[in-house]
Design a protein around this motif. Structure first.
Motif, mmCIF file in Angstrom:
data_model
loop_
_atom_site.group_PDB
_atom_site.id
_atom_site.type_symbol
_atom_site.label_atom_id
_atom_site.label_comp_id
_atom_site.label_asym_id
_atom_site.label_seq_id
_atom_site.Cartn_x
_atom_site.Cartn_y
_atom_site.Cartn_z
ATOM 1 N N ILE A 31 7.465 -3.064 -11.234
ATOM 2 C CA ILE A 31 6.010 -3.079 -11.403
ATOM 3 C C ILE A 31 5.406 -2.251 -10.284
ATOM 4 O O ILE A 31 5.952 -2.162 -9.179
ATOM 5 N N THR A 32 4.296 -1.610 -10.577
ATOM 6 C CA THR A 32 3.491 -0.925 -9.572
ATOM 7 C C THR A 32 2.074 -1.443 -9.718
ATOM 8 O O THR A 32 1.506 -1.417 -10.818
ATOM 9 N N VAL A 33 1.518 -1.941 -8.614
ATOM 10 C CA VAL A 33 0.190 -2.550 -8.613
ATOM 11 C C VAL A 33 -0.746 -1.666 -7.799
ATOM 12 O O VAL A 33 -0.403 -1.238 -6.696
ATOM 13 N N SER A 34 -1.924 -1.394 -8.335
ATOM 14 C CA SER A 34 -2.834 -0.442 -7.708
ATOM 15 C C SER A 34 -3.306 -0.890 -6.329
ATOM 16 O O SER A 34 -3.574 -0.056 -5.462
ATOM 17 N N LYS A 35 -3.412 -2.201 -6.112
ATOM 18 C CA LYS A 35 -3.884 -2.706 -4.817
ATOM 19 C C LYS A 35 -3.424 -4.147 -4.642
ATOM 20 O O LYS A 35 -3.568 -4.959 -5.556
ATOM 21 N N VAL A 36 -2.873 -4.469 -3.472
ATOM 22 C CA VAL A 36 -2.415 -5.833 -3.217
ATOM 23 C C VAL A 36 -2.978 -6.402 -1.913
ATOM 24 O O VAL A 36 -2.901 -7.605 -1.695
ATOM 25 N N ASP A 37 -3.537 -5.578 -1.048
ATOM 26 C CA ASP A 37 -4.056 -6.038 0.244
ATOM 27 C C ASP A 37 -5.565 -5.862 0.338
ATOM 28 O O ASP A 37 -6.128 -4.890 -0.184
ATOM 29 N N GLY A 38 -6.218 -6.803 1.022
ATOM 30 C CA GLY A 38 -7.652 -6.702 1.253
ATOM 31 C C GLY A 38 -8.488 -6.795 -0.001
ATOM 32 O O GLY A 38 -9.570 -6.220 -0.088
ATOM 33 N N LEU A 39 -8.001 -7.562 -0.994
ATOM 34 C CA LEU A 39 -8.761 -7.734 -2.230
ATOM 35 C C LEU A 39 -10.049 -8.521 -1.963
ATOM 36 O O LEU A 39 -10.100 -9.377 -1.073
#
Length: 240
Positions: free
Chosen positions: A28-36
């Motif tokens: 999987i590749t997730v566009s953003k995982v930090d600082g949501l």
């Protein structure tokens, strides 16, 4: 919301994107995982290499550790595809799931998908920032759907963190995990053991009240309100 699966999204090159690899080689590749943004933010999840015979949920759930089912999940198990907090992907769903589950896109004999998830820090089911409810924070990724609840082979997960209150989505800082928990690197291998996890036949989510029950409670509440109004009018009429 499930995106059209006519082609994969190019996410790996974005600065905030992160990837994970599962026990059967899925990625999987997730566009953003930090600082949501704790109040809510939309992220994109691209997956490939999945077994076409196994349905999955794309979800944000409480992290219960390696080899354990991630649960409860924000938004519950959205089998109707309208909530936006999760997605059901299956090329061979049960009869009641036809038209609800989105089929994989077949690429080289394996399943791929692209979905958008609306991610917030908490809802009525759980709170990723509450150490009592989510001591290990939360993760985004995939797990087997409710037809294979105990199957951990589809667990492909990435830890997520949330921005501190008032700092906005790009503020960084606070997270749903302990302060000394490292952020995921651009490529992360999710440790998931086969056979562990819950053994019930239904998806283990925070959803404990069925829609019909909720409707019944709403009707009951409306009836109680009507009785209260009639009682108040009678009291005013009889008041000296």
């Amino acid at each position: 919301m499930v995106l059209a699966t006519g082609g994969s999204l190019s996410l790996a090159g974005t600065a905030a994107a992160a990837s994970a690899t599962g026990p059967e080689g899925q990625t999987i590749t997730v566009s953003k995982v930090d600082g949501l943004d704790p109040a809510g933010e939309t992220i994109t999840v691209h997956g490939e290499g999945y077994d076409l015979t196994k349905g999955i949920y794309v979800v944000v759930c409480v992290n219960n550790g390696a080899g354990q089912q991630p649960t409860p999940c924000l938004g519950g198990a959205d089998m109707e595809g309208g909530g936006g907090a999760s997605a059901w992907i299956s090329s061979n769903p049960p009869s009641y799931g036809e038209g609800l589950a989105t089929p994989f896109e077949e690429v080289g004999g394996k399943g791929s998908f692209d979905v958008q998830l609306s991610v917030a820090a908490g809802d009525e089911f759980t709170d990723c920032l509450d150490p009592a409810q989510a001591p290990n924070g939360c993760v985004v990724g995939t797990r087997a759907d409710h037809t294979r609840t105990a199957d951990r082979s589809a667990d492909v997960l990435l830890p997520i963190t949330f921005a501190s209150a008032g700092s906005g989505a790009d503020g960084g800082g606070a997270s749903g995990t302990d302060a000394d928990t490292p952020s995921p690197s651009s490529t992360t291998t999710a440790a998931a053991g086969a056979g562990a996890g819950g053994a019930s036949d239904l998806a283990q989510t925070g959803a404990s009240i069925m829609p019909a029950a909720l409707a019944g409670l709403a009707l009951l509440g409306g009836g109680a309100a009507a009785v209260a109004v009639r009682r108040r009018r009678t009291e005013e009429t009889n008041r000296p």
